[in-house]
Design an enzyme around this catalytic site. Structure first.
Site, short mmCIF file in Angstrom:
data_model
loop_
_atom_site.label_atom_id
_atom_site.label_comp_id
_atom_site.label_asym_id
_atom_site.label_seq_id
_atom_site.Cartn_x
_atom_site.Cartn_y
_atom_site.Cartn_z
N SER A 118 0.87 -1.50 0.49
CA SER A 118 -0.16 -0.32 0.56
C SER A 118 1.25 1.04 -0.03
O SER A 118 2.05 1.71 0.82
CB SER A 118 -0.83 -0.54 1.41
N TYR A 142 -2.10 0.25 9.75
CA TYR A 142 -2.16 0.05 9.21
C TYR A 142 -0.82 -0.58 8.15
O TYR A 142 -0.37 -1.22 7.61
CB TYR A 142 -3.52 0.23 7.45
N LYS A 146 1.95 -3.37 6.27
CA LYS A 146 2.83 -2.65 5.26
C LYS A 146 3.99 -3.51 4.82
O LYS A 146 5.17 -3.63 4.51
CB LYS A 146 1.75 -2.11 3.83
N1 UFG Z 1 -12.90 10.92 3.57
C1 UFG Z 1 -13.54 11.87 4.14
N2 UFG Z 1 -15.00 10.93 4.10
C2 UFG Z 1 -15.03 10.33 3.98
C3 UFG Z 1 -14.25 8.93 3.84
C4 UFG Z 1 -12.87 9.01 3.27
O1 UFG Z 1 -12.86 13.15 3.84
O2 UFG Z 1 -16.21 9.43 3.90
C5 UFG Z 1 -11.04 11.20 3.18
C6 UFG Z 1 -10.46 10.37 3.49
O3 UFG Z 1 -9.70 11.58 4.92
C7 UFG Z 1 -9.07 10.93 3.26
C8 UFG Z 1 -9.59 10.78 1.25
O4 UFG Z 1 -10.94 10.76 2.02
O5 UFG Z 1 -7.89 12.11 3.20
C9 UFG Z 1 -9.16 9.54 1.28
O6 UFG Z 1 -9.93 8.26 1.90
P1 UFG Z 1 -10.34 7.17 2.06
O7 UFG Z 1 -10.67 6.38 3.62
O8 UFG Z 1 -10.73 6.68 0.94
O9 UFG Z 1 -8.49 6.43 1.73
P2 UFG Z 1 -7.26 6.82 2.64
O10 UFG Z 1 -6.21 7.01 1.76
O11 UFG Z 1 -7.33 6.42 3.73
O12 UFG Z 1 -7.02 5.18 2.28
C10 UFG Z 1 -6.81 3.98 1.26
C11 UFG Z 1 -7.03 2.53 1.16
C12 UFG Z 1 -5.56 1.85 2.14
C13 UFG Z 1 -3.91 2.56 0.86
C14 UFG Z 1 -4.42 4.08 0.75
C15 UFG Z 1 -3.31 4.52 -0.23
O13 UFG Z 1 -7.80 2.58 2.13
O14 UFG Z 1 -5.56 0.77 2.06
O15 UFG Z 1 -5.46 4.54 0.41
O16 UFG Z 1 -3.67 5.70 -0.55
F1 UFG Z 1 -3.09 3.15 1.75
#
Ligand code: UFG
Length: 324
Positions: A118, A142, A146
């Site tokens: 990741s 998390y 990895k």
């Molecule tokens: N976000 C919101 N509202 C929500 C959900 C998410 O504002 O309801 C924001 C988060 O704070 C973040 C962005 O949208 O800034 C993306 O969040 P995600 O939860 O969609 O994804 P993440 O970036 O946290 O994580 C994902 C995968 C991981 C991976 C990562 C790598 O879940 O496994 O991308 O970039 F490591």
């Protein structure tokens, strides 16, 4: 030469199921080990063993019986916020059960391995787009899990105990363009899925976690990659590993970032629905910007993305969501 036999852990999950479909289409024989803990699959491509990776003896029996040429290891917990609440669960499943799987692989003398890593391994990168050579400094459990597995694989490969490719996924999104497969998480936390479910009326509003990040519009930037392009990268990586036995670490992303606000406005545009959005405080463990330098995977695997468009990703995901 007959096509390789491929075993997928987590092959009934979101990414694994798309890879299983593409493998099947390309004439590979697919075996799946999945405990079905976090997904409700509609369709399974391959022969399924409903087994948990913590059952090392059962896993070894399957490996000895099926004798796959390579194992693709998708099964893992994937939520950054959950990993902060329940770190041990993440270390136990993502690291502990991977060690058990590797132990079974060694006993069964299977040496080829693809690992679902990741972008979370980079934490807050000093340089963006971030390349594979960047320092690994995860900011959540998390991402730590990895990094730990990558270190184990690196050392094993040095000692010729394994050949592996570690694929560092950026933000995987979208669904099978043919509409057969898509995300089936029981409790989705990902932005695009939550935004679509809000558009559909499943949630009263969508939260934006943090508007004071050092980015142009104050919200986090991510590199969203279509799940089918990622599936294609797996096929190429697998074929490369089987023919060269060369261990590698590769970023999987498009090299372009979109802010949370940009994603939200694209979701509104694609769905034609103006849902409620609430700006709230930062979510713990979120790096401000994560965008891939993808020159290595393009050069080595000749990977050419076919769905490199946020609109296409969201359209395919919306089409899937409407059928749920
Ligand atoms: N976000 C919101 N509202 C929500 C959900 C998410 O504002 O309801 C924001 C988060 O704070 C973040 C962005 O949208 O800034 C993306 O969040 P995600 O939860 O969609 O994804 P993440 O970036 O946290 O994580 C994902 C995968 C991981 C991976 C990562 C790598 O879940 O496994 O991308 O970039 F490591």
């Amino acid at each position: 030469m007959s096509k390789a036999k491929v075993l997928l852990t987590g092959g009934a999950g979101y990414i694994g199921s798309h890879v299983a479909k593409l493998l099947t289409r390309n004439g590979y024989e697919v075996i799946i080990i999945d405990n079905l803990s976090s997904s409700n699959p509609r369709k399974i491509y391959g022969k399924l063993y409903k087994v948990d990776l913590k059952e090392e003896k059962s896993v070894l029996e399957i490996l000895r019986k099926e004798r796959p040429d390579i194992v693709l290891h998708f099964a893992a917990f994937i939520s950054v916020p959950e990993s902060l609440e329940k770190p041990f669960l993440y270390y136990e499943n993502n690291v502990g059960n991977t060690i058990k799987l590797l132990s079974a692989l060694r006993k069964a003398e299977i040496n080829n391995f693809l690992f679902s890593s990741s972008a979370a391994v980079y934490g807050i990168p000093d340089v963006v787009p971030v390349s594979e050579a960047a320092e690994l400094k995860p900011i959540n459990p998390y991402g730590e899990t990895k990094v730990m597995v990558e270190k184990i694989l690196r050392d094993m490969a040095k000692a010729q105990e394994i050949n592996y490719i570690s694929l560092r996924y950026f933000n995987v999104a979208g669904a099978d363009p043919e509409g057969e497969l898509g995300p089936t998480y029981k409790q989705p936390t990902h932005l695009i899925i939550r935004a679509l479910k809000t558009a559909k009326g499943e949630y009263p509003y969508l939260e934006i976690f943090g508007t004071d990040y050092p980015t142009p519009d104050g919200t986090c930037i991510r590199d969203y990659i279509h799940v089918m392009d990622l599936a294609e990268a797996h096929i190429l990586a697998m074929e490369y590993l089987l023919s060269t036995r060369e261990s590698l670490v590769l970023n999987c992303g498009y090299g372009k970032g979109f802010s949370v606000r940009e994603v939200v406005s694209t979701v509104k545009k694609v769905t034609g629905i103006d849902f409620k959005v609430v700006e709230t405080k930062r979510r713990a463990g979120d790096p401000p910007v994560l965008v891939a330098d993808n020159s290595k995977i393009k050069k080595i695997l000749k990977w050419e993305p076919k769905y490199d468009s946020l609109e296409t990703i969201i359209k395919n995901a919306w089409h899937w969501e409407l059928k749920q």
